[in-house]
Design a protein around this motif. Sequence first.
Motif, PDB file in Angstrom:
ATOM      1  N   GLU A   1       0.822  -1.203   0.000  1.00 39.88           N
ATOM      2  CA  GLU A   1       0.000   0.000   0.000  1.00 39.88           C
ATOM      3  C   GLU A   1       0.858   1.256   0.000  1.00 39.88           C
ATOM      4  OE1 GLU A   1      -3.293   2.358  -0.197  1.00 39.88           O
ATOM      5  OE2 GLU A   1      -3.168   0.168  -0.419  1.00 39.88           O
ATOM      6  N   GLU A   2       2.001   1.225   0.728  1.00 38.24           N
ATOM      7  CA  GLU A   2       2.860   2.403   0.781  1.00 38.24           C
ATOM      8  C   GLU A   2       3.498   2.694  -0.578  1.00 38.24           C
ATOM      9  OE1 GLU A   2       2.864  -0.033   2.817  1.00 38.24           O
ATOM     10  OE2 GLU A   2       2.198   0.830   4.737  1.00 38.24           O
ATOM     11  N   LYS A   3       3.963   1.649  -1.263  1.00 39.48           N
ATOM     12  CA  LYS A   3       4.580   1.845  -2.573  1.00 39.48           C
ATOM     13  C   LYS A   3       3.548   2.311  -3.604  1.00 39.48           C
ATOM     14  CE  LYS A   3       8.210  -1.579  -1.762  1.00 39.48           C
ATOM     15  NZ  LYS A   3       8.810  -2.863  -2.193  1.00 39.48           N
ATOM     16  N   LEU A   4       2.353   1.710  -3.582  1.00 38.80           N
ATOM     17  CA  LEU A   4       1.315   2.108  -4.523  1.00 38.80           C
ATOM     18  C   LEU A   4       0.885   3.552  -4.263  1.00 38.80           C
ATOM     19  CD1 LEU A   4      -0.528   1.240  -6.825  1.00 38.80           C
ATOM     20  CD2 LEU A   4      -2.159   0.396  -5.117  1.00 38.80           C
ATOM     21  N   ARG A   5       0.860   3.973  -2.986  1.00 44.87           N
ATOM     22  CA  ARG A   5       0.492   5.342  -2.659  1.00 44.87           C
ATOM     23  C   ARG A   5       1.513   6.335  -3.228  1.00 44.87           C
ATOM     24  NH1 ARG A   5       0.597   5.038   2.630  1.00 44.87           N
ATOM     25  NH2 ARG A   5      -1.496   4.135   2.711  1.00 44.87           N
TER      26      ARG A   5
END
Length: 376
Positions: A95-99
């Motif tokens: 989720e952090e990378k996609l954000r």
Amino acid sequence: MNVVKFEADVQRQHARYKLPLKCVIDGYRYTCLDWSVGGVGVATGKTVLPEFKTFPVDLEFPFDGFVFTLRVDAQVRYCDPTKGRTGFQYMSLTEEKLRFLRYVRDAHLSGEVVTLNDVLDLSSRSVDPRGRKKDASSEEPAFGGWYEAVARRWLRIAVTSILGIGVLLFLWGALYQRLWTFRADQSLVTIDSAAVIAPSDGVVTNIVTQGAVKAGDPVATILPTANNRSVTVLARCDCIIQDVQVGLDSQVRAGQRLLSLSMQNAKPHVVAMVDYSQALRLYKGARVLVELPDGKRISNAAIRDLPKLTSTDLASGNKIPINIDVGDADLASIVGTPVTVRFVHSPWTTRALPQMLKSYVDTTGTESRPAAETKG
């Protein structure tokens, strides 16, 4: 619209953008032809990479003054050495990378991140992967996580407190056992008795070995060696034969113990042999615990009396007998049996011990007053 084109797959469409990115694959740095939140096109030249193989890919975002590197796992979807292009698809993005990828995309479309030759210029705000505002649905798990964190914190505090209290109790118990309790060296159950003594040298021709006798009854007969006239030894009380030390036809000497008599109403008690250095601790008062051979404990035992001590007694280093009453306990069947005796005195009596001893032992070695009877 030569800077944007669409790539279709079986799941969704991702707009691709031309950004000055570099990527490191298998130790080699390549130029990115286009980029999206779902994959990246890489100029691999004549290099042939096996299709559907997954590589760890480092995406390098060259911002003005620094380079931000993002590590992703990407799978080769196609490789065309003729065109010098290889397409990669991101696999299992967190989720952090996609954000972060979404932020770069949105900032590029809104003009906040402007492409300047080979760098990305931050025109209005800095890169913040947490820039996207969370929706209301994500607040509830965070609130529940706060309760869970508080519960774990209190649990750790409770466990630590319990362990600390346990250690303190253990240390206090060990200190109490060492400073305020001590055990008698030897202890056994006995009964008050009177010794019957041989009046002269001779041979025992008759002796009573058991049963009860009355005052004036003969208990032994001795034939003296000096003449042939026998001597009869009489009982001095209404007693019970407790112990016989000699046998029939035994040679005895004057003053030798023949047997022991105990009063019919005599009650068994415990005699504990205590070192003089420990016996001094009993004069202020102590509780007595008696443990019988069968494991039964007598908690209402009490010290009957304490002997008077002199400085000579203290210097001798010998042991003194302490008589202990056992209350209503019936010990007649175990007379002569060893038992365990432990003395316990209160911590607050320790300071008063030196002053108390002065009232029992003076500097000249004589007693200043009789010893007081101590109760448990």
